[in-house]
Design an enzyme around this catalytic site. Structure first.
Site, PDB file in Angstrom:
ATOM      1  N   LEU A 101      13.416  -3.481   6.810  1.00 45.51           N
ATOM      2  CA  LEU A 101      12.633  -2.357   5.916  1.00 45.51           C
ATOM      3  C   LEU A 101      12.256  -1.712   7.134  1.00 45.51           C
ATOM      4  O   LEU A 101      11.481  -1.754   8.283  1.00 45.51           O
ATOM      5  CB  LEU A 101      11.409  -3.347   5.326  1.00 45.51           C
ATOM      6  CG  LEU A 101      10.376  -2.364   4.909  1.00 45.51           C
ATOM      7  CD1 LEU A 101      10.668  -1.410   3.659  1.00 45.51           C
ATOM      8  CD2 LEU A 101       9.036  -3.086   4.357  1.00 45.51           C
TER       9      LEU A 101
ATOM     10  N   ASP B 157      -5.072   6.628  -2.502  1.00 44.27           N
ATOM     11  CA  ASP B 157      -6.084   7.194  -2.884  1.00 44.27           C
ATOM     12  C   ASP B 157      -7.041   6.265  -3.541  1.00 44.27           C
ATOM     13  O   ASP B 157      -6.602   5.433  -4.470  1.00 44.27           O
ATOM     14  CB  ASP B 157      -5.791   8.528  -3.517  1.00 44.27           C
ATOM     15  CG  ASP B 157      -6.924   9.536  -3.419  1.00 44.27           C
ATOM     16  OD1 ASP B 157      -8.010   9.228  -2.478  1.00 44.27           O
ATOM     17  OD2 ASP B 157      -7.173  10.487  -4.377  1.00 44.27           O
TER      18      ASP B 157
ATOM     19  N   HIS C 294     -12.072   1.466   2.703  1.00 46.73           N
ATOM     20  CA  HIS C 294     -10.714   1.337   3.510  1.00 46.73           C
ATOM     21  C   HIS C 294     -10.120   0.199   3.874  1.00 46.73           C
ATOM     22  O   HIS C 294      -8.987  -0.252   3.852  1.00 46.73           O
ATOM     23  CB  HIS C 294     -10.932   2.426   4.633  1.00 46.73           C
ATOM     24  CG  HIS C 294     -11.306   3.873   4.253  1.00 46.73           C
ATOM     25  ND1 HIS C 294     -10.511   4.701   3.532  1.00 46.73           N
ATOM     26  CD2 HIS C 294     -12.176   4.592   4.648  1.00 46.73           C
ATOM     27  CE1 HIS C 294     -10.751   5.724   3.561  1.00 46.73           C
ATOM     28  NE2 HIS C 294     -12.135   5.941   4.046  1.00 46.73           N
TER      29      HIS C 294
HETATM   30  C1  FPP Z   1      -7.823   8.081   0.625  1.00 51.32           C
HETATM   31  O1  FPP Z   1      -8.829   7.336  -0.114  1.00 51.32           O
HETATM   32  C2  FPP Z   1      -7.420   7.232   1.585  1.00 51.32           C
HETATM   33  C3  FPP Z   1      -7.351   7.327   3.019  1.00 51.32           C
HETATM   34  C4  FPP Z   1      -7.769   8.645   3.582  1.00 51.32           C
HETATM   35  C5  FPP Z   1      -7.185   6.522   4.120  1.00 51.32           C
HETATM   36  C6  FPP Z   1      -5.875   5.460   3.660  1.00 51.32           C
HETATM   37  C7  FPP Z   1      -6.179   4.236   4.727  1.00 51.32           C
HETATM   38  C8  FPP Z   1      -6.136   3.171   4.241  1.00 51.32           C
HETATM   39  C9  FPP Z   1      -5.798   2.651   3.044  1.00 51.32           C
HETATM   40  C10 FPP Z   1      -6.543   2.394   5.153  1.00 51.32           C
HETATM   41  C11 FPP Z   1      -5.428   1.399   5.896  1.00 51.32           C
HETATM   42  C12 FPP Z   1      -4.122   2.050   5.992  1.00 51.32           C
HETATM   43  C13 FPP Z   1      -3.227   1.205   6.883  1.00 51.32           C
HETATM   44  C14 FPP Z   1      -1.948   1.717   6.815  1.00 51.32           C
HETATM   45  C15 FPP Z   1      -3.595  -0.030   7.596  1.00 51.32           C
HETATM   46  P1  FPP Z   1     -10.231   8.182  -0.336  1.00 51.32           P
HETATM   47  O2  FPP Z   1     -11.095   7.730   0.908  1.00 51.32           O
HETATM   48  O3  FPP Z   1     -10.245   9.449  -0.266  1.00 51.32           O
HETATM   49  O4  FPP Z   1     -10.897   7.833  -1.602  1.00 51.32           O
HETATM   50  P2  FPP Z   1     -11.756   8.513  -2.457  1.00 51.32           P
HETATM   51  O5  FPP Z   1     -10.893   9.698  -3.237  1.00 51.32           O
HETATM   52  O6  FPP Z   1     -12.070   7.537  -3.714  1.00 51.32           O
HETATM   53  O7  FPP Z   1     -12.898   8.882  -1.828  1.00 51.32           O
END
Ligand code: FPP
Length: 256
Positions: free
Chosen positions: A130, A19, A36
């Protein structure tokens, strides 16, 4: 002093709620997609660390059932990012003998991403260094409901005796039937929530929450989480004799 890790008591399975990508981007006056994208570099870092440390199972929450409610542009960008990640990282995943698994509902994933995911899962199925599970189009309640449905079918067909059913038997109907339960769940971004992630499997997991935003969560922060996990093990699990023996033993290493 740098943390020292005891390689013999590392978690076998780590699950991560990644997150904070959006906040990380906002702090830099960039759009959420930028966060992201940088977050996928943290994914590479943490996967490499697990591989190097010999941690056998890593599960990452990449796209939840609830994430569909985000703005269309962000949803599309997330799928594009996942597809590109799978495509571009596959050679390295193969080279490092990593097995890729999918946890979640295949229905609803855009077809091009689903195909890339299926291909990556099939190509890496024999790797055993893994197991990297990506929770994509995943929800914990949906997983448990699906398991109950599968169980009910088996009961109807006489393949399962409901009265003797144990938690271990039930867990065979989950996506994670082949995996040990997570020992450690990490949540970046500082929120104190489980967000519908591995609701059944996290029953006994140690919880580690850090304010560090996911794009800033790299090997040093990961090592710190492992160190904290090992401190808890020391507090709750072991005798002082065991600790003294381990801290002078050959399995200690300095990392981070
Ligand atoms: C939450 O942060 C994150 C997500 C919903 C997406 C997770 C995706 C990635 C880390 C991208 C790549 C993943 C892989 C497996 C290659 P948020 O957007 O809710 O952040 P915020 O709380 O600050 O708004």
């Amino acid at each position: 002093m740098n943390p020292q890790l005891d390689l013999e008591t590392l978690p076998r399975h780590i699950a991560i709620i990644m997150d904070g990508n959006g906040r990380w981007a906002r702090e830099r006056n960039r759009n959420r997609i930028f966060g992201h994208r940088e977050g996928s570099n943290s994914v590479r870092d943490v996967v490499s660390s697990c591989r190097r440390l010999g941690i056998p199972f890593l599960t990452l929450y990449a796209f939840s059932k609830e994430n569909w409610q985000r703005p269309d542009g962000e949803v599309r960008a997330l799928w594009r990012l996942l597809k590109n990640f799978l495509k571009s990282q596959l050679p390295e995943i193969m080279e490092k003998e990593i097995r890729l698994c999918h946890l979640g509902d295949p229905d609803g994933i855009p077809q091009d991403v689903a195909e890339q995911l299926q291909a990556a899962v099939a190509d890496t199925a024999r790797n055993d260094k893994l197991t990297l599970s990506l929770a994509i189009n995943y929800g914990g309640r949906q997983e448990i409901t699906r398991a109950a449905r599968l169980l009910a079918t088996d009961v109807q067909e006489g393949k399962c005796d409901l009265h003797g059913l144990s938690p271990e038997d039930f867990s065979q109907y989950l996506f994670t039937s082949d995996f040990p339960d997570p020992d450690l769940v990490i949540r970046t971004g500082g929120e104190y929530r489980v967000s519908n992630f591995l609701l059944w499997q996290l029953a006994y997991a140690e919880i580690y929450i850090t304010k560090v935003l996911w794009p800033d969560f790299r090997e040093p922060q990961f090592i710190e989480a492992l160190y904290e996990y090992q401190r808890r093990e020391r507090r709750f699990g072991k005798t002082s004799e065991q600790i003294r023996r381990k801290s002078s033993g050959p399995s200690r290493t300095r990392l981070g």
